[in-house]
Design an enzyme around this catalytic site. Structure first.
Site, PDB file in Angstrom:
ATOM      1  N   LYS A 105       0.861  -1.196   0.000  1.00  0.00           N
ATOM      2  CA  LYS A 105       0.000   0.000   0.000  1.00  0.00           C
ATOM      3  C   LYS A 105       0.884   1.227   0.000  1.00  0.00           C
ATOM      4  O   LYS A 105       1.991   1.201   0.547  1.00  0.00           O
ATOM      5  CB  LYS A 105      -0.887   0.001   1.244  1.00  0.00           C
ATOM      6  CG  LYS A 105      -2.091   0.898   1.146  1.00  0.00           C
ATOM      7  CD  LYS A 105      -3.117   0.322   0.164  1.00  0.00           C
ATOM      8  CE  LYS A 105      -4.507   0.323   0.625  1.00  0.00           C
ATOM      9  NZ  LYS A 105      -5.424  -0.583   0.056  1.00  0.00           N
ATOM     10  N   TYR A 218     -19.366   8.000   0.183  1.00  0.00           N
ATOM     11  CA  TYR A 218     -19.949   8.044  -1.167  1.00  0.00           C
ATOM     12  C   TYR A 218     -18.884   8.352  -2.216  1.00  0.00           C
ATOM     13  O   TYR A 218     -19.050   9.196  -3.081  1.00  0.00           O
ATOM     14  CB  TYR A 218     -21.101   9.049  -1.210  1.00  0.00           C
ATOM     15  CG  TYR A 218     -22.234   8.602  -2.118  1.00  0.00           C
ATOM     16  CD1 TYR A 218     -22.782   7.336  -2.003  1.00  0.00           C
ATOM     17  CD2 TYR A 218     -22.742   9.448  -3.104  1.00  0.00           C
ATOM     18  CE1 TYR A 218     -23.805   6.912  -2.833  1.00  0.00           C
ATOM     19  CE2 TYR A 218     -23.779   9.034  -3.940  1.00  0.00           C
ATOM     20  CZ  TYR A 218     -24.296   7.757  -3.791  1.00  0.00           C
ATOM     21  OH  TYR A 218     -25.325   7.326  -4.625  1.00  0.00           O
ATOM     22  N   GLY A 219     -17.760   7.639  -2.103  1.00  0.00           N
ATOM     23  CA  GLY A 219     -16.726   7.704  -3.138  1.00  0.00           C
ATOM     24  C   GLY A 219     -16.985   6.594  -4.144  1.00  0.00           C
ATOM     25  O   GLY A 219     -18.135   6.193  -4.362  1.00  0.00           O
TER      26      GLY A 219
HETATM   27  N1  GLU Z   1      -7.171  -0.159  -3.243  1.00  0.00           N
HETATM   28  C1  GLU Z   1      -7.941  -1.343  -3.487  1.00  0.00           C
HETATM   29  C2  GLU Z   1      -7.969  -2.227  -2.255  1.00  0.00           C
HETATM   30  O1  GLU Z   1      -7.830  -1.778  -1.146  1.00  0.00           O
HETATM   31  C3  GLU Z   1      -7.492  -2.064  -4.742  1.00  0.00           C
HETATM   32  C4  GLU Z   1      -6.064  -2.473  -4.763  1.00  0.00           C
HETATM   33  C5  GLU Z   1      -5.607  -2.979  -6.108  1.00  0.00           C
HETATM   34  O2  GLU Z   1      -6.398  -3.033  -7.032  1.00  0.00           O
HETATM   35  O3  GLU Z   1      -4.420  -3.308  -6.196  1.00  0.00           O
HETATM   36  O4  GLU Z   1      -8.215  -3.397  -2.334  1.00  0.00           O
END
Ligand code: GLU
Length: 415
Positions: A105, A218-219
């Site tokens: 992340k 609401y995103g």
């Molecule tokens: N940000 C999204 C999640 O928390 C998608 C992550 C991704 O597609 O790599 O799962």
């Protein structure tokens, strides 16, 4: 009250799972902390000619099962501990879905709402300048998350491609469909969550066509959850909120109208034909299904006793703290944990990577079918583990996911 630290929560969840799985100490220790994290400083030329310095991060939690994968958040309150937790949750999420990927992340401390498109573009490109050497289609693949979107992914992909001197569409997912994005990625998080909700409703004997729903946030996930819940199942959305407050209408809200209002006015609040409801009140409404779609730590030991929903579907990452999990389990609320419920996003991201690699794109219908098969199978894996070991759905999801990562580390000879 001091806000709970998401990384401590995440480690506590892992500790519970380690006890259930009787993990060896070395395996447990390895999984308690990130494998690697990178902190960067990004200078950005602002529209007024000044230079602002931003702090950015990328956490690569574990890559035993494959390259690390996970979104990038642009948020003023971003912290490294939140990103560590989110990167760990990505590790369990990809594993649970059987994807050949690890978890990561990233994030930048910034307020994108107060930045121009040009400033956002320079920040996005600056982030990649600092991190390019640690990314790649077979190393670490970012994606959108809170306050980032397909346009930002396009700039980042372009910047990475310029640095390495060739088009590398597979370095990032969630791109626009006209630029190597996958059909179906835009609403994949919500769609996956609703496929799982369909199965959970069967398990709970709930008829979705007459079910009432409250949505917090609401995103991307929140809007598509509302819209698809109406279109796919005929649910009635009675309450919706965002960071500024919420709205209620017992006869049902029209998701597209609410979105239009939000686009025009910056928030869902004061949408015509609704009465105000606070974010706290929304969580405690008498509805069949509660869908948190915003940030972490919203369902706590304080409000969990007052939650009246039969199903809590976690479209957000980390909305429920462990003490609240126990309370909801004892009350018989069916919680669909985040690592399962919102895994549709990364699953279609994985499909996007595969399509980029083969330079061959699938029709939307095929994406939906493949997503449905995978996420439905994952739901039943979790449900069966929960029944077999008499543990809650989150603990069950962890046992399935953590075991796969632990086995991979052993096979690789790490532990
Ligand atoms: N940000 C999204 C999640 O928390 C998608 C992550 C991704 O597609 O790599 O799962």
């Amino acid at each position: 009250m001091k806000e709970k630290n998401p990384f401590e929560i995440c480690q506590a969840q892992l500790d519970q799972c380690a006890a259930i799985l009787k993990l060896e100490p070395a395996v447990h220790q390895m999984l308690r902390v990130p494998m690697r994290e990178i902190h960067v400083t990004i200078p950005v030329r602002m529209d007024d000619g000044s230079t602002q310095i931003f702090r950015g991060f990328r956490v690569q939690y574990n890559n035993a099962l494959g390259p690390t994968k996970g979104g990038i958040r642009f948020h003023p309150d971003e912290t490294i501990d939140t990103l560590r937790a989110l990167a760990a949750w990505m590790t369990w999420k990809t594993s649970l879905l059987g994807l050949p990927l690890g978890g990561g992340k990233g994030g930048v401390i910034c307020n994108p709402k107060a930045m121009s498109q040009g400033e956002l573009e320079r920040l996005s490109r600056g982030y990649i300048d600092q991190l390019a050497q640690f990314l790649g289609p077979d190393v670490d693949i970012p994606a959108p998350d809170v306050y980032t979107n397909p346009q930002i992914m396009a700039w980042m992909m372009d910047q990475y491609s310029k640095i390495v001197g060739k088009n590398q569409f597979g370095v990032i997912t969630g791109k626009p469909v006209g630029l190597g994005g996958s059909p179906g990625r835009e609403d994949a998080t919500a769609r996956g969550g609703l496929y799982v909700l369909r199965e959970a409703a069967k398990e709970c004997g709930l008829d979705l066509s007459s079910a009432t729903v409250a949505i917090q946030g609401y995103g991307n996930a929140g809007y598509h959850a509302a819209s698809l819940a109406c279109r796919l199942f005929g649910c009635k959305i009675v309450a919706i909120s965002d960071s500024q407050g919420g709205i209620y209408n017992g006869d049902g809200l029209v998701p597209e109208k609410v979105l239009e209002h939000k686009k025009k006015n910056g928030s869902v609040i004061n949408c015509p034909g609704t009465v105000p409801v606070s974010n706290e009140e929304l969580l405690e409404l008498k509805v069949d299904i509660l869908i948190p779609c915003a940030l972490e730590n919203v369902i706590t030991e304080k409000n969990a006793p007052a939650i009246r929903a039969k199903i809590v579907a976690e479209f957000a990452n980390g909305p429920t703290v462990p003490e609240a999990d126990d309370i909801l389990y004892d009350k018989g609320v069916h919680v669909i944990p985040d690592v399962l419920c919102n895994s549709g996003g990364v699953t279609v991201s994985y499909f996007e990577m595969v399509q980029n690699l083969y330079m061959y794109y699938w029709p939307e219908k095929e994406v939906y079918e493949k997503l449905d098969q995978r996420i439905t199978a994952a739901y039943y894996n979790v449900l069966n583990a929960s029944k077999k070991y008499r543990i809650n759905m989150r603990q069950a999801a962890y046992t399935v996911a953590v075991k796969r990562v632990a086995d991979a580390m052993k096979m690789r000879g790490w532990v």
